[in-house]
Design a protein around this motif. Structure first.
Motif, PDB file in Angstrom:
ATOM      1  N   PHE A  32      -3.168   4.800  -7.746  1.00 29.16           N
ATOM      2  CA  PHE A  32      -3.643   3.619  -7.045  1.00 29.16           C
ATOM      3  C   PHE A  32      -3.035   3.607  -5.642  1.00 29.16           C
ATOM      4  CE2 PHE A  32       0.202   2.610  -9.349  1.00 29.16           C
ATOM      5  CZ  PHE A  32       0.997   2.023  -8.380  1.00 29.16           C
ATOM      6  N   SER A  33      -3.683   2.921  -4.740  1.00 25.39           N
ATOM      7  CA  SER A  33      -3.174   2.842  -3.366  1.00 25.39           C
ATOM      8  C   SER A  33      -2.764   1.433  -2.975  1.00 25.39           C
ATOM      9  CB  SER A  33      -4.251   3.345  -2.389  1.00 25.39           C
ATOM     10  OG  SER A  33      -5.425   2.552  -2.487  1.00 25.39           O
ATOM     11  N   GLN A  34      -3.074   0.440  -3.831  1.00 30.61           N
ATOM     12  CA  GLN A  34      -2.746  -0.949  -3.532  1.00 30.61           C
ATOM     13  C   GLN A  34      -2.084  -1.589  -4.751  1.00 30.61           C
ATOM     14  OE1 GLN A  34      -6.047  -2.692  -0.720  1.00 30.61           O
ATOM     15  NE2 GLN A  34      -7.050  -1.971  -2.572  1.00 30.61           N
ATOM     16  N   THR A  88     -16.207  -1.108  -8.213  1.00 38.73           N
ATOM     17  CA  THR A  88     -15.822  -1.661  -6.915  1.00 38.73           C
ATOM     18  C   THR A  88     -17.012  -2.284  -6.183  1.00 38.73           C
ATOM     19  OG1 THR A  88     -16.182   0.482  -5.836  1.00 38.73           O
ATOM     20  CG2 THR A  88     -13.952   0.013  -6.623  1.00 38.73           C
ATOM     21  N   ARG A 131       0.829  -1.203   0.000  1.00 31.91           N
ATOM     22  CA  ARG A 131       0.000   0.000   0.000  1.00 31.91           C
ATOM     23  C   ARG A 131       0.859   1.246   0.000  1.00 31.91           C
ATOM     24  NH1 ARG A 131      -2.678  -4.045   2.477  1.00 31.91           N
ATOM     25  NH2 ARG A 131      -4.890  -4.292   1.877  1.00 31.91           N
ATOM     26  N   THR A 138     -12.856   3.984 -15.643  1.00 33.52           N
ATOM     27  CA  THR A 138     -13.283   3.828 -14.258  1.00 33.52           C
ATOM     28  C   THR A 138     -13.711   2.382 -14.022  1.00 33.52           C
ATOM     29  OG1 THR A 138     -14.061   6.114 -14.201  1.00 33.52           O
ATOM     30  CG2 THR A 138     -14.845   4.652 -12.468  1.00 33.52           C
ATOM     31  N   LYS A 181     -10.123  -2.880   2.140  1.00 32.16           N
ATOM     32  CA  LYS A 181     -10.969  -1.880   1.513  1.00 32.16           C
ATOM     33  C   LYS A 181     -10.836  -1.996   0.002  1.00 32.16           C
ATOM     34  CE  LYS A 181     -10.655   1.348   5.389  1.00 32.16           C
ATOM     35  NZ  LYS A 181     -10.272   2.726   5.826  1.00 32.16           N
ATOM     36  N   VAL A 182     -11.947  -2.082  -0.670  1.00 33.89           N
ATOM     37  CA  VAL A 182     -11.934  -2.346  -2.111  1.00 33.89           C
ATOM     38  C   VAL A 182     -11.594  -1.085  -2.894  1.00 33.89           C
ATOM     39  CG1 VAL A 182     -13.224  -3.240  -4.074  1.00 33.89           C
ATOM     40  CG2 VAL A 182     -13.687  -4.106  -1.772  1.00 33.89           C
ATOM     41  N   SER A 183     -10.481  -1.144  -3.598  1.00 33.84           N
ATOM     42  CA  SER A 183     -10.103  -0.145  -4.594  1.00 33.84           C
ATOM     43  C   SER A 183      -9.200  -0.882  -5.567  1.00 33.84           C
ATOM     44  CB  SER A 183      -9.374   1.046  -3.958  1.00 33.84           C
ATOM     45  OG  SER A 183      -8.124   0.645  -3.421  1.00 33.84           O
ATOM     46  N   PRO A 184      -9.064  -0.402  -6.803  1.00 36.17           N
ATOM     47  CA  PRO A 184      -8.289  -1.161  -7.789  1.00 36.17           C
ATOM     48  C   PRO A 184      -6.884  -1.504  -7.300  1.00 36.17           C
ATOM     49  CG  PRO A 184      -9.500   0.588  -8.866  1.00 36.17           C
ATOM     50  CD  PRO A 184      -9.675   0.806  -7.398  1.00 36.17           C
ATOM     51  N   HIS A 228     -12.882  -8.374  -8.065  1.00 40.30           N
ATOM     52  CA  HIS A 228     -12.074  -7.262  -7.549  1.00 40.30           C
ATOM     53  C   HIS A 228     -11.399  -6.543  -8.715  1.00 40.30           C
ATOM     54  CE1 HIS A 228      -9.270  -4.908  -5.208  1.00 40.30           C
ATOM     55  NE2 HIS A 228      -9.783  -5.369  -4.078  1.00 40.30           N
TER      56      HIS A 228
END
Length: 355
Positions: free
Chosen positions: A66-68, A341, A58, A338, A124-127, A159
């Motif tokens: 992106f964060s992940q 999620t 992360r 986009t 936490k769901v994010s791309p 996901h």
């Protein structure tokens, strides 16, 4: 040191030290590469198994979308001389030079670790981004299939994922990607830094031919997978003259857009790049570095979040203007892809997966 055929870096210099114990030569990495009749044997690619405790990394960098992220491998056989991930090998007391492209690490537990982490209530769901550090479709993916295994978990969980690669090996997973694309769960970025095969072979010696990457853009686009082309990095006086032709070619292949970043030379990448210039482009090495320093505020590299992805000064402005004109001619609208999620479902535990 003369360049080795099929390798990017021309040397294997000292890395930074991180107070790790000294490695003892045990032969596992061909530590004793002795000359035979005065000729050093060609360096072979070796793969060691790495078993991390977690697989999702992360970040909170303000200039990254992106964060992940997931990296199935450490090191990359493509051997791109400009790769900003080279310095990460120093954490293993290995050189960011030839070690980075020949002493690789695979993470065979990645898929199970991913399943476990996605099952946790804290996720936490994010791309999730794949290919942010080293290429998920580098040659060893053919045998290890770790990227494929991770994609299967992500598809099972619905996901979203971003994939960045410079390999047409991604087409081996076009079945999964097409299914995910129908649910708006995947977007792909394919790197095309030069259309000239000679330039590409020197820059990225073990990456696929540029036209194979363009063909991958075409086939993925036809399958409904959204693809953005990356012409990063733009290297002044070496690849910058191709900006317009690359943008036009990837647009014709079906790319939705294109992006670029001026070449970055963090930490050990700068001396490796200088040595590479001296070997392959001695006639313009000083000019290339002078322009890079102008773009980077007088230094080899600019690490600041506000400017590291764009550069500064007249050369950076010129590259930016040319790129934007090329995008306009290609009818790129700048519309962002986009991903959804809201479809995420936590994976079944190991017992449920038997049914």
């Amino acid at each position: 040191m003369a360049a080795e055929k099929g390798r990017g870096a021309t040397l294997n210099g000292e890395s930074r030290r991180f107070n790790l114990p000294e490695r003892i030569s045990d032969g596992d990495w061909l530590d004793a590469l002795a000359d035979v009749d005065g000729v050093a044997p060609r360096r072979r690619t070796e793969v060691a198994v790495e078993r991390p405790r977690t697989i999702i990394s992360r970040n909170n960098s303000p200039d990254i979308a992106f964060s992940q992220s997931i990296n199935a491998y450490r090191g990359c056989e493509h051997g791109c001389i400009y790769c900003f991930a080279r310095p990460t090998h120093a954490y293993h007391d290995l050189s960011p030079g030839l070690d980075f492209e020949t002493r690789l690490f695979a993470k065979p537990d990645a898929a199970e670790l991913l399943r476990k982490e996605l099952s946790g209530k804290a996720h936490k769901v994010s791309p999730i981004a794949m290919g942010t550090n080293t290429d998920p479709y580098q040659p060893i993916e053919r045998d290890w299939r770790i990227t494929r295994q991770c994609l299967e978990i992500l598809w099972e969980c619905r996901h979203p994922v971003y994939i960045t690669t410079k390999s047409d090996r991604i087409l081996h997973d076009i079945d999964l990607l097409a299914s995910m694309a129908r649910e708006r769960l995947v977007a792909v970025m394919i790197s095309v830094t030069s259309l000239d095969p000679l330039t590409a072979r020197i820059l990225e010696p073990r990456a696929p031919h540029p036209l194979r990457r363009v063909e991958a853009i075409r086939l993925l686009s036809q399958a409904g997978v959204p693809v953005v082309a990356s012409i990063s990095p733009v290297i002044p006086a070496i690849t910058d003259h191709e900006i317009e032709s690359i943008v036009a070619r990837v647009a014709a292949a079906g790319a939705r857009d294109a992006s670029y970043i001026p070449v970055r030379l963090p930490h050990e990448v700068a001396p490796l790049f200088r040595a590479w210039l001296a070997e392959h482009y001695p006639d313009r090495a000083a000019k290339v570095m002078a322009i890079i320093r102008d773009i980077r505020g007088g230094s080899d590299n600019d690490p600041n979040f506000s400017s590291r992805m764009r550069g500064q000064g007249v050369w950076a402005d010129l590259i930016r203007a040319r790129f934007q004109k090329a995008r306009k001619r290609a009818d790129f609208t700048g519309e962002r892809v986009t991903l959804r999620t809201d479809l995420f479902r936590r994976p079944d535990g190991p017992q449920m997966s038997l049914f």
